[in-house]
Design an enzyme around this catalytic site. Structure first.
Site, short mmCIF file in Angstrom:
data_model
loop_
_atom_site.label_atom_id
_atom_site.label_comp_id
_atom_site.label_asym_id
_atom_site.label_seq_id
_atom_site.Cartn_x
_atom_site.Cartn_y
_atom_site.Cartn_z
N HIS A 1 27.29 42.33 38.47
CA HIS A 1 27.72 41.56 39.66
C HIS A 1 28.23 40.17 39.27
CE1 HIS A 1 25.42 44.61 41.95
NE2 HIS A 1 24.52 44.45 41.00
N LYS B 1 47.15 21.50 30.82
CA LYS B 1 46.91 22.92 31.02
C LYS B 1 47.24 23.79 29.81
CE LYS B 1 46.54 24.83 34.77
NZ LYS B 1 45.41 25.53 35.35
N GLU C 1 47.16 37.48 32.16
CA GLU C 1 47.41 37.66 33.60
C GLU C 1 48.56 38.63 33.84
OE1 GLU C 1 47.87 33.80 35.47
OE2 GLU C 1 46.19 33.04 34.31
#
Ligand code: ARG
Length: 460
Positions: free
Chosen positions: A155, A282, A289
């Site tokens: 979970h 960044k 992705e």
């Protein structure tokens, strides 16, 4: 004039040529198509169905076309519809009369089935070899991290300590299953359909086994209707590709999470990360992705072909031309994803210290604490309740289990003893799970050894 133009009184409308021609994409099958034709012509000559001299001229002509296509010297024509008729047309232009004998006892329907099977065989093999490269990287990382403790999750909540090696070997299992599925796809593609004709076989004494032998197929299709209308082997490829992309996507999702500032389990290599046009700080996991995103298009390819096939009466229907773009797209996406993923993973740097610290928080040793009491004689259900109360106490006090003193622990159960501190260490929690398939270094080493042997023994 079309190769099939005899019974027509009008030219095909340009709109139709543009709409139904498949040459823009099935030109990718030129090698398979020409090799298939070479085998067919050779067999026709051997069987005396066409004169040997013509068969020889055809083979020579086809070899010339193959060389010229390879060398980029051939311009395919949209109004010659597809790769099959483009090649035949070129052959007739080049060698004349003899070329007109090539299509004896053959239809484009069994021809396209043949090309598709040859292509699928090659690509299933290629995917297996890329998957085995990936598996070798996983074995390397696992071998180096048998003792790298990290939290395991359910979970997405910390659950029990495991090792990075164990985690990597979980993916190893998935990718070897993918190899197995691709090998299965290869096996079912490895059946030769020529001789099925348009749908009802042929009256010529073709030697189908000989063609299979010339083309390296293990068997011939046992039913002519099925031979031309079966696309299961492509669906096998698309399903196996979809499942493999799903595995890559799950792995990518973990790498994305693990490279976030909140986790910091992994540092992706600069060469496999990208920056932001506005935020100077960044470093984004775009590659991971994109693989996760591309999984959707491979599922789309599978669903597209399943849907195209679902209502088709036997045998060939033009709907089936839709098979190729789906197959090519899935193949390209999978191959590219596997290659870039393998390199990206190989260049990842795992932060062992952060992983080890991560394993310590979140009461990952709570099950082991219950097991400790069980080993001292308490029934498991009761031990579960005792440790539940202990965890609640620790949450209120903002402490970990191992922060408590022995007298504090004994307030919850007198079965606690000095040895509890060693038993609940992360190292012990992992080492004691020495069960086949478990995370203990010895068990993972056994799974690495078995995995290596499996990979070495793998063949198609
Ligand atoms: N271009 C066709 C395809 O991809 C080849 C088979 C054509 N057969 C036919 N009867 N129209 O499926």
């Amino acid at each position: 004039m079309k190769l099939w133009g005899g019974r027509f009184e009008k030219q095909t409308d340009g709109l139709v040529d543009d709409f139904h021609s498949s040459i823009t994409f099935d030109k990718r099958l030129y090698k398979q198509d020409i090799q298939g034709s070479i085998a067919h012509a050779t067999m026709l000559g051997e069987q005396g169905v066409i004169p040997t001299a013509d068969a020889e001229r055809i083979v020579e002509g086809l070899n010339g076309i193959l060389e010229d296509v390879d060398g980029g010297r051939v311009q395919f024509e949209i109004d010659a519809e597809d790769i099959h008729m483009n090649v035949e047309k070129l052959l007739i232009e080049r060698i004349g009369e003899a070329g007109k004998r090539l299509h004896t006892g053959r239809s484009r329907n069994d021809q396209v089935a043949l090309d598709g099977r040859m292509y699928t065989k090659d690509e299933a093999k290629r995917v297996c070899s890329l998957l085995s490269d990936l598996c070798r990287v996983l074995l390397r990382i696992a071998g180096e991290n048998l003792h790298t403790v990290m939290p395991g999750y359910t979970h997405l909540q910390k659950a029990q300590p495991i090792t990075l090696a164990h985690h990597m070997m979980a993916y190893f299992q998935m990718f070897t299953r993918d190899m197995d599925r691709m090998r299965d796809c290869y096996r079912r593609s490895d059946v030769m359909p020529l001789g099925s004709g348009a749908l009802a076989g042929t009256t010529y004494p073709l030697n189908r086994e000989r063609v299979a032998e010339l083309l390296g197929f293990s068997a011939i299709t046992p039913n002519s209707l099925d031979g031309v209308s079966d696309r299961d082997f492509m669906l096998d490829f698309l399903s196996a590709a979809s499942i493999c992309m799903m595995h890559l996507s799950r792995f990518c999702e973990e790498l994305i999470l693990w490279s976030s500032h909140e986790f910091r389990f992994v540092e992706m290599d600069d060469a496999f990360s990208t920056g932001s046009s506005i935020m100077p700080q960044k470093k984004n996991p775009d590659v991971a992705e994109l693989i996760r995103g591309k999984t959707g298009r491979v599922y789309g390819d599978l669903m597209g072909l399943l849907t195209a096939m679902k209502g088709l009466p036997l045998a060939y229907n033009k709907d089936m031309q839709e098979d190729k773009e789906a197959l090519f797209d899935a193949r390209d996406t999978l191959v590219k994803s596997l290659v870039v993923f393998t390199h990206m993973l190989d260049a990842c740097r795992f932060r062992k210290d952060v992983m080890a610290r991560g394993a310590e928080g979140g009461f990952t040793n709570a099950t082991d604490a219950a097991d400790y009491l069980v080993k001292k004689g308490m029934p498991f259900r009761e031990a579960h309740a005792v440790i539940g109360r202990l965890v609640l106490h620790c949450i209120k006090e903002n402490k970990a289990l191992l922060d408590l003193t022995l007298p504090e622990l004994q307030e919850f159960s007198l079965l606690f003893d000095q040895d509890v501190f060693e038993a609940l260490s992360m190292r012990a929690c992992v080492d004691l799970r020495n069960i086949p398939g478990g995370p203990a270094p010895e068990a993972v080493q056994a799974s690495i050894d078995a995995g290596k042997a499996w990979l070495e023994g793998f063949s198609i």
